[in-house]
Scaffold this motif. Structure first.
Motif, PDB file in Angstrom:
ATOM      1  N   MET A   1       0.983  -0.973  -0.133  1.00  0.00           N
ATOM      2  CA  MET A   1       0.210  -0.419   0.104  1.00  0.00           C
ATOM      3  C   MET A   1       0.896   1.343   0.158  1.00  0.00           C
ATOM      4  N   ARG A   2      -0.201   2.508  -0.920  1.00  0.00           N
ATOM      5  CA  ARG A   2       0.909   3.701  -0.309  1.00  0.00           C
ATOM      6  C   ARG A   2       0.995   4.239   0.675  1.00  0.00           C
ATOM      7  N   VAL A   3       1.845   4.934   1.472  1.00  0.00           N
ATOM      8  CA  VAL A   3       1.385   5.717   3.449  1.00  0.00           C
ATOM      9  C   VAL A   3       2.470   6.840   2.352  1.00  0.00           C
ATOM     10  N   GLY A   4       1.360   7.821   3.064  1.00  0.00           N
ATOM     11  CA  GLY A   4       2.235   9.279   2.554  1.00  0.00           C
ATOM     12  C   GLY A   4       1.948   9.519   4.673  1.00  0.00           C
ATOM     13  N   ILE A   5       3.259   9.980   4.519  1.00  0.00           N
ATOM     14  CA  ILE A   5       3.330  10.186   6.516  1.00  0.00           C
ATOM     15  C   ILE A   5       3.411  11.860   6.124  1.00  0.00           C
ATOM     16  N   LEU A   6       2.444  12.958   6.854  1.00  0.00           N
ATOM     17  CA  LEU A   6       2.720  14.405   7.508  1.00  0.00           C
ATOM     18  C   LEU A   6       3.102  14.726   8.226  1.00  0.00           C
ATOM     19  N   GLY A   7       4.780  14.832   8.583  1.00  0.00           N
ATOM     20  CA  GLY A   7       5.062  14.686   9.986  1.00  0.00           C
ATOM     21  C   GLY A   7       6.378  13.962  10.260  1.00  0.00           C
ATOM     22  N   ALA A  22       7.658  -3.638   6.232  1.00  0.00           N
ATOM     23  CA  ALA A  22       7.350  -4.368   6.238  1.00  0.00           C
ATOM     24  C   ALA A  22       6.531  -4.466   4.238  1.00  0.00           C
ATOM     25  N   GLY A  23       7.419  -3.593   3.840  1.00  0.00           N
ATOM     26  CA  GLY A  23       7.014  -3.634   2.807  1.00  0.00           C
ATOM     27  C   GLY A  23       6.086  -2.842   1.478  1.00  0.00           C
ATOM     28  N   HIS A  24       5.312  -1.936   2.750  1.00  0.00           N
ATOM     29  CA  HIS A  24       4.733  -0.881   1.641  1.00  0.00           C
ATOM     30  C   HIS A  24       5.626   0.386   1.200  1.00  0.00           C
ATOM     31  N   ASP A  25       5.437   1.043   0.508  1.00  0.00           N
ATOM     32  CA  ASP A  25       5.588   2.368   0.168  1.00  0.00           C
ATOM     33  C   ASP A  25       5.491   3.421   0.741  1.00  0.00           C
ATOM     34  N   VAL A  26       6.673   4.052   1.534  1.00  0.00           N
ATOM     35  CA  VAL A  26       5.880   5.354   2.184  1.00  0.00           C
ATOM     36  C   VAL A  26       6.511   6.476   1.688  1.00  0.00           C
ATOM     37  N   LEU A  27       6.173   7.392   1.914  1.00  0.00           N
ATOM     38  CA  LEU A  27       6.403   8.571   1.634  1.00  0.00           C
ATOM     39  C   LEU A  27       6.782   9.571   2.475  1.00  0.00           C
ATOM     40  N   TYR A  58       0.316  11.075  -2.896  1.00  0.00           N
ATOM     41  CA  TYR A  58       0.380  10.075  -3.249  1.00  0.00           C
ATOM     42  C   TYR A  58       0.086   8.843  -1.924  1.00  0.00           C
ATOM     43  N   GLY A  59      -0.350   8.791  -1.000  1.00  0.00           N
ATOM     44  CA  GLY A  59      -1.216   7.738  -0.180  1.00  0.00           C
ATOM     45  C   GLY A  59      -2.184   7.296  -0.190  1.00  0.00           C
ATOM     46  N   ASP A  60      -2.356   6.137  -0.583  1.00  0.00           N
ATOM     47  CA  ASP A  60      -3.586   5.257  -0.129  1.00  0.00           C
ATOM     48  C   ASP A  60      -4.259   6.101   1.083  1.00  0.00           C
ATOM     49  N   VAL A  61      -3.554   5.704   1.865  1.00  0.00           N
ATOM     50  CA  VAL A  61      -3.238   6.237   2.916  1.00  0.00           C
ATOM     51  C   VAL A  61      -2.308   7.157   3.822  1.00  0.00           C
ATOM     52  N   LYS A 164     -11.114   1.744   7.906  1.00  0.00           N
ATOM     53  CA  LYS A 164     -10.929   0.821   9.415  1.00  0.00           C
ATOM     54  C   LYS A 164     -10.853  -0.061   8.438  1.00  0.00           C
ATOM     55  N   LYS A 165     -11.100  -0.726   7.591  1.00  0.00           N
ATOM     56  CA  LYS A 165     -10.978  -1.993   7.106  1.00  0.00           C
ATOM     57  C   LYS A 165      -9.411  -2.101   5.951  1.00  0.00           C
ATOM     58  N   ALA A 166      -8.694  -0.750   5.605  1.00  0.00           N
ATOM     59  CA  ALA A 166      -7.937  -0.959   4.836  1.00  0.00           C
ATOM     60  C   ALA A 166      -6.767  -0.295   5.303  1.00  0.00           C
ATOM     61  N   VAL A 167      -7.183   0.161   6.269  1.00  0.00           N
ATOM     62  CA  VAL A 167      -5.828   0.682   7.246  1.00  0.00           C
ATOM     63  C   VAL A 167      -5.082  -0.923   8.169  1.00  0.00           C
ATOM     64  N   LEU A 168      -6.484  -1.466   8.931  1.00  0.00           N
ATOM     65  CA  LEU A 168      -6.505  -2.680   9.801  1.00  0.00           C
ATOM     66  C   LEU A 168      -4.971  -3.614   8.949  1.00  0.00           C
TER      67      LEU A 168
END
Ligand SMILES: NC(=O)c1ccc[n+]([C@@H]2O[C@H](COP(=O)([O-])OP(=O)(O)OC[C@H]3O[C@@H](n4cnc5c(N)ncnc54)[C@H](OP(=O)(O)O)[C@@H]3O)[C@@H](O)[C@H]2O)c1
Length: 188
Positions: A1-7, A22-27, A58-61, A164-168
Motif C-alpha cells: 500500500m502507498r502511505v504518505g506521512i505528514l510530519g 513491512a514492504g509498504h511504499d512510504v513517502l 501519493y498515499g492510499d493512506v 477501517k478495513k483499509a487501515v487494518l
C-alpha cells in the motif's frame, strides 16, 4: 500500500520505518526538508521523501503525524487535497508551552479524533490509531511483532467501515494485533 506521512518527527519516523520494513511504499514529508532527508536515511533507503502535498497525493493512506494544533494549518496548506483520503489520526491533544507539555481541552465535549474530523472536514475518511504508544515503544514492539515475537495490541477507531478495513492491514503489518475499538465517539 502507498502511505504518505505528514510530519517526519518523533512518531512519524518510526511508524514509517515499520511500514517500509513491512514492504509498504512510504513517502515522508515535513515542513522542514532536512527532517525528510533524515527520515529517509533512517528507513535505510526503503522510503522516499517529498513535500506534504506530494505525500498526500501519493498515499492510499495518509498519516497525520503532526502536532494536534497543526491540523488546521495542514488543512489550509493542502487546499482540499485531503478530501476523500483515508487519513490516520494519531494526534493527542497535547501542546508544548515554554518547553513544557500541556494537555489541551478538546472543544465541544468531543473526543480528540471527533474534533480532528471536524477540523479536517467531513470528506476525510478518518481512522484513529497509533496514538497509544510512545515512539520508541512503538518501534520496539512493532519490530518484535514483525519478527514473529509476541504482538502488542493496537486499538483503532473510526466511523467509516471501509477506511477501517483499509487501515487494518497497516496495523497488522506494523507488527501489532489490531483491536477494533468502535467508532470515533468511543476513541481514546
Ligand atoms: N511523541 C509521542 O510520544 C506521541 C505518541 C503518540 C501520539 N503522538 C502524536 O503524534 C503526532 C506527532 O507527534 P511527534 O511527537 O512526532 O511530534 P514532532 O516530533 O514535533 O513531529 C511533528 C513534525 O511535524 C512537522 N510539522 C508541523 N507542522 C507541519 C505542517 N504544517 N506541514 C508539515 N509538517 C509539519 C513538525 O515540524 P516543526 O517542528 O518544524 O513544527 C515536526 O517535524 C502528535 O499529534 C502527537 O500527539 C505522539
Amino acid at each position: 500500500m502507498r502511505v504518505g506521512i505528514l510530519g517526519a518527527g518523533r512518531l512519524g519516523v518510526p511508524l514509517g520505518r515499520l511500514l517500509s520494513m513491512a514492504g509498504h511504499d512510504v513517502l515522508f514529508s515535513d515542513a522542514d526538508p532536512a527532517r525528510v532527508e533524515a527520515a529517509t536515511l533512517a528507513a535505510d533507503g526503503l522510503a522516499q521523501g517529498g513535500t506534504p502535498l506530494e505525500a498526500t497525493r501519493y498515499g492510499d493512506v495518509v498519516i497525520m503525524a503532526v502536532g494536534w494544533e497543526a491540523f488546521p494549518v495542514v488543512v489550509a496548506e493542502l487546499g482540499g487535497a485531503l478530501t476523500g483520503k483515508i487519513v490516520v489520526d494519531p494526534s493527542n491533544p497535547i501542546a508544548e508551552r515554554d518547553g513544557l507539555s500541556v494537555v489541551l481541552a478538546v472543544p465541544g465535549g468531543l473526543t480528540s479524533p471527533q474534533y480532528q474530523q471536524h477540523v479536517l472536514g467531513a470528506g476525510v475518511r478518518l481512522v484513529r490509531t497509533f496514538n497509544t504508544k510512545y515512539p520508541r515503544e512503538l518501534l520496539k514492539l512493532g519490530t518484535a511483532g514483525q519478527r514473529g515475537g509476541s504482538r502488542a495490541d493496537m486499538p483503532y477507531w473510526g466511523d467509516d467501515d471501509g477506511a477501517k478495513k483499509a487501515v487494518l492491514p497497516l496495523i497488522e503489518d506494523a507488527g501489532f494485533t489490531a483491536i477494533d475499538g468502535g467508532g470515533l465517539s468511543d476513541a481514546l
